[in-house]
Design an enzyme around this catalytic site. Sequence first.
Site, PDB file in Angstrom:
ATOM      1  N   VAL A  93       0.798  -1.233   0.000  1.00 55.55           N
ATOM      2  CA  VAL A  93       0.000   0.000   0.000  1.00 55.55           C
ATOM      3  C   VAL A  93       0.827   1.277   0.000  1.00 55.55           C
ATOM      4  O   VAL A  93       0.294   2.352  -0.280  1.00 55.55           O
ATOM      5  CB  VAL A  93      -0.965   0.050   1.208  1.00 55.55           C
ATOM      6  CG1 VAL A  93      -2.028  -1.014   1.098  1.00 55.55           C
ATOM      7  CG2 VAL A  93      -0.201  -0.059   2.518  1.00 55.55           C
ATOM      8  N   TYR A  94       2.107   1.210   0.302  1.00 53.20           N
ATOM      9  CA  TYR A  94       2.904   2.424   0.374  1.00 53.20           C
ATOM     10  C   TYR A  94       3.005   3.071  -1.010  1.00 53.20           C
ATOM     11  O   TYR A  94       3.511   2.470  -1.957  1.00 53.20           O
ATOM     12  CB  TYR A  94       4.308   2.144   0.907  1.00 53.20           C
ATOM     13  CG  TYR A  94       4.364   1.645   2.339  1.00 53.20           C
ATOM     14  CD1 TYR A  94       3.288   1.798   3.205  1.00 53.20           C
ATOM     15  CD2 TYR A  94       5.510   1.026   2.827  1.00 53.20           C
ATOM     16  CE1 TYR A  94       3.348   1.340   4.511  1.00 53.20           C
ATOM     17  CE2 TYR A  94       5.587   0.571   4.132  1.00 53.20           C
ATOM     18  CZ  TYR A  94       4.492   0.725   4.967  1.00 53.20           C
ATOM     19  OH  TYR A  94       4.558   0.263   6.265  1.00 53.20           O
TER      20      TYR A  94
END
Length: 323
Positions: A60-61
């Site tokens: 998700v980063y």
Amino acid sequence: MDYTNLGTTGLTVSRICLGCMSYGEPSRGTQPWSLDRDAATPFFAQALEAGINFFDTANVYSAGSSEEITGSTLLSMVPREEVVIATKVHGRMRPGPNGAGLSRKAIMAEIDASLTRLGTDYVDLYQIHRWDYETPIEETLEALDDLVRVGKVRYLGASSMHAWQFAQALYLADLNGWTRFVSMQNHYNLLYREEEREMLGLCVDQGIGVIPWSPLARGRLARSWGEQTTRSEKDEFGRALYSEADKPIVDATVELAASRGVAPATVALAWLLDQPAITSPIIGATKPQHIAQAVAALELTLSEDEIARLEAPYEPHAVAGFR
């Protein structure tokens, strides 16, 4: 650099882990303060030169671009087998009912997507980023075990959750002959010590490696209380984790650092590294001194009186960071 085994495994990791959430295309995701590929590259080089072999990111980063930058940059500098690459699964990566979570469908899709972005055919440490309350933990554990058996993942880890949940997961893995978690990435630092109540004792008892996130409390332990950075000004999540009640601890850290002639971050990390459960704190780095200050903590030994000064002002916190 010092090295140690991750829990009771034979995997050797540096006692400082470089967290790669800070590296990603600013236009992607929700982290406008992140560094793009060109700006991030020197930090990977500095980390490798310092002896760091452990790198942590998540799908998700920066909407996947952190994995892209981490994988391509590292593997342009060193052979794949020389580094330990960790990533995570759970957060939302696409719209729709199966675009997040820890179902078999989500896990099988996300590991392949992460491997593609990282540019490798296996992940050293694959971690569940949070507990999925919508999926039976048995389904998650069996799917993760399958990834280990087919060679896409070497070891499994977990992140912030209640100790009873982690104990349940370890028990069910043992009961069913599935690969068990070998690490816990939890929220732990001088400002947030609630993990000492149950989780850290469980990890020591079960031989679990502990690799804390936010060991510097989103940078609060690296500077005087009133100072702000570009990231802290936009970090809504970080503001929810800490309060004015934490100021005396920051003040004590800054004062002790001045007396020892080191950076406050070095003192905060030295305290953390001295805790018996801790394997490798995950530090972020957006300035060259960040890595140097973290490595310096390996050489700093705090006295019992100094530790008492740092710990004395602590006040209990509400549980934070589990969701």
